[in-house]
Design a protein around this motif. Structure first.
Motif, PDB file in Angstrom:
ATOM      1  N   GLY A 221       0.831  -1.210   0.000  1.00  0.00           N
ATOM      2  CA  GLY A 221       0.000   0.000   0.000  1.00  0.00           C
ATOM      3  C   GLY A 221       0.856   1.247   0.000  1.00  0.00           C
ATOM      4  N   ASP A 223       0.425   3.892   1.820  1.00  0.00           N
ATOM      5  CA  ASP A 223       0.648   4.415   3.181  1.00  0.00           C
ATOM      6  C   ASP A 223      -0.083   3.506   4.169  1.00  0.00           C
ATOM      7  OD1 ASP A 223      -2.069   5.090   3.065  1.00  0.00           O
ATOM      8  OD2 ASP A 223      -1.652   7.112   2.358  1.00  0.00           O
ATOM      9  N   THR A 228      -6.270   2.973   2.707  1.00  0.00           N
ATOM     10  CA  THR A 228      -5.317   2.165   1.934  1.00  0.00           C
ATOM     11  C   THR A 228      -5.419   0.695   2.339  1.00  0.00           C
ATOM     12  OG1 THR A 228      -3.831   4.023   1.630  1.00  0.00           O
ATOM     13  CG2 THR A 228      -2.862   1.840   1.411  1.00  0.00           C
ATOM     14  N   LYS A 296      -3.205   2.191  -4.126  1.00  0.00           N
ATOM     15  CA  LYS A 296      -3.711   3.324  -3.337  1.00  0.00           C
ATOM     16  C   LYS A 296      -5.236   3.257  -3.386  1.00  0.00           C
ATOM     17  CE  LYS A 296      -3.177   6.371  -7.326  1.00  0.00           C
ATOM     18  NZ  LYS A 296      -2.471   7.456  -7.946  1.00  0.00           N
ATOM     19  N   PRO A 297      -5.897   4.035  -2.529  1.00  0.00           N
ATOM     20  CA  PRO A 297      -7.368   3.970  -2.525  1.00  0.00           C
ATOM     21  C   PRO A 297      -7.954   4.434  -3.858  1.00  0.00           C
ATOM     22  CG  PRO A 297      -6.554   5.017  -0.520  1.00  0.00           C
ATOM     23  CD  PRO A 297      -5.375   4.871  -1.432  1.00  0.00           C
ATOM     24  N   PHE A 326      -9.866  -0.259  -5.743  1.00  0.00           N
ATOM     25  CA  PHE A 326      -8.485   0.233  -5.574  1.00  0.00           C
ATOM     26  C   PHE A 326      -7.948   0.741  -6.906  1.00  0.00           C
ATOM     27  CE2 PHE A 326      -7.910  -4.041  -7.108  1.00  0.00           C
ATOM     28  CZ  PHE A 326      -6.787  -3.966  -7.924  1.00  0.00           C
TER      29      PHE A 326
END
Ligand code: BGP
Length: 469
Positions: A221, A223, A228, A296-297, A326
């Protein structure tokens, strides 16, 4: 700790990518033959012509210090028609290949299905049709009966995720469809067929072990935020869990089914199949590692799937965004990518191996690992230092994982020699041995990496320059 003495050091191929001789020895067309010919694409009609060169190729592996070959059996060479009649000439061909392996001390590691579905089954709906699962079961039984005396390591399927994703969703592999619903059906049928294959193997009491090979993309991920972490779970279900959980634990991830059931028809998953999936799990996991899945999201917009394997001139634009789930991070300035957008990230293998081991506790083989590049093959010897460094770092990652207690039993470089790289054609080269595809003789020329790998295999990894991350 170190690698066990009987660690398998080898390299990998696949039937359609290397055999050629598509009209020889009673072979019938596969879905790839039809799709490539009809679409006017570069084909594997000749490929590396392993069909006529296998003795030389297997000897060359042994001379190169390798003790194992991963290869696949071509269903269209073994089963002639929808009635399931056996092509004895095809059986003889593979028995010869396997005996040649035996003669040179090369352990065969054999995949039953590496994507070359007979066209006669594709015409009945292919992997969208449950009947294909039972045809696979029958074909697998024929393989166990005909070759079981010569094989210790069996694999039901190569990369269920990759061929169903490309074939039914992205649409750049046969059958070239663009439907998430179809991908779900095809993917499920493949996993069910795999369990039927494992059942046939166990009930027949054949020698050896049976596993599955997965296109492994360990998830990282961007972060540590909750958003995330949620994106990572979606990505892990999408990239790994639906194959590894199903094959190793007999359980399709339930949170994935809950999400899918909101938008898709899951009636292909029949209650009577579930005990078979639950009870016939694999003995080992084969992981093909090329890169991680770095996410990442999801930030908005429609699902976008662009995969950089669609022809030799297409490059640098891969994109995976799954709506609501995602986004995959691509083109990060701090990362190193190949010309085909594959991030070079050996640390991901080390971390991923530990995760898989902790989750499943099954023996692991790295069944493919390599780097695809364009190379000038007219020289006497290709100086492929980039391949050496790539392999060194990935083998180092494996050895680190083994030192941490992970049970890894073998490593297969992709690929034994240059071969046909699906829609990329033959100019995307992975081989330890070069093949000049313009030369009628298809002369084999070992690259620098072939000799380097020999020293690594002969030292059982001692000569690897260890790295730690
Ligand atoms: C894996 C397949 C192989 C091989 C390799 C390299 O997904 O199992 O068949 O082709 O990837 O991929 P490509 O040839 O697309 O570069």
């Amino acid at each position: 700790m170190g690698l066990k003495k009987d660690f398998l050091w080898g390299s990998a191929t696949a039937s359609y990518q290397c055999e050629g001789a598509v009209n020889v020895g009673g072979r019938v067309p596969s879905m790839w033959d039809t799709y490539l010919h009809d679409g006017g694409y570069e084909t594997g009609d000749v490929a590396s012509d392993f069909y006529h060169h296998y003795k030389e190729d297997i000897k060359m592996m042994a001379d190169g210090g390798q003790n194992t070959l991963r290869l696949s059996l071509a269903w269209p060479r073994i089963i002639k028609n929808i009635k399931g009649e056996i092509n004895e000439e095809g059986v003889e061909f593979y028995r010869d290949v396997l005996k040649t392996c035996q003669q040179y001390g090369i352990t065969p590691f054999v995949t039953i299905y590496h994507w070359d579905l007979p066209q006669y089954l594709e015409e009945k709906g292919g992997w969208l049709n449950e009947e294909t699962c039972y045809a696979f079961e029958q074909y697998a039984k024929v393989c166990f009966e005909k070759f079981g005396d010569l094989i210790e390591y069996w694999v039901t399927f190569n990369e269920p995720k990759w061929f169903t994703f490309n074939g039914y969703m992205v649409g750049n592999y046969p059958p070239g469809h663009h439907s998430a619903q179809e991908m779900i059906i095809a993917a499920y049928h493949v996993m069910y067929a795999s369990a039927l294959g494992v059942r046939a193997f166990k009930e027949g009491h054949y020698k050896g072990m049976i596993g599955i090979v997965h296109s492994f993309g360990p998830v990282d991920g961007i972060d540590d935020t909750l958003a995330t972490k949620i994106a990572m779970r979606f990505a892990d279900n999408y990239a790994n869990n639906w194959i590894l959980d199903t094959a190793a634990k007999g359980e399709i991830p339930f949170d994935l089914l809950c999400v899918l059931s909101q938008n898709y028809d899951l009636s292909c998953i029949k209650n009577e199949h579930l005990p078979i999936i639950k009870n016939y799990t694999v003995d080992f996991l084969g992981l093909n590692y090329y890169s991680r899945v770095w996410v990442k999201p999801y930030s908005g917009g429609e699902t976008q799937l662009v995969v950089n394997n669609s022809g030799k001139d297409f490059k640098g634009e891969s994109k995976i965004v799954i709506k609501g789930w995602f986004e995959q991070i691509m083109n990060n300035p701090d990362a190193i990518y190949t010309e085909w957008d594959v991030e070079i990230y050996p640390q991901g293998l080390q971390k991923g191996l530990k995760q898989v081991w902790e989750k499943y506790h099954l023996p692991i083989f790295i069944t493919e690992n390599g780097v695809g590049v364009r190379e000038d093959i007219t020289v006497d010897q290709v100086e492929d230092d980039y391949r050496i460094s790539f392999m060194n770092d990935h083998i180092s990652a494996i050895m680190n994982a083994v030192d941490a207690g992970v049970d890894v039993r073998g490593y297969y470089a992709w690929s034994t020699f240059d071969l046909y790289s699906w829609k990329n054609g033959v100019e995307k080269r992975y081989g330890l041995v070069g093949i000049d595809f313009d030369d009628k003789e298809l002369k084999r020329k070992p690259k620098k990496s072939y000799y380097w790998y020999k020293s690594i295999a002969e030292s059982n990894g001692e000569k690897i320059q260890r790295k730690d991350w």
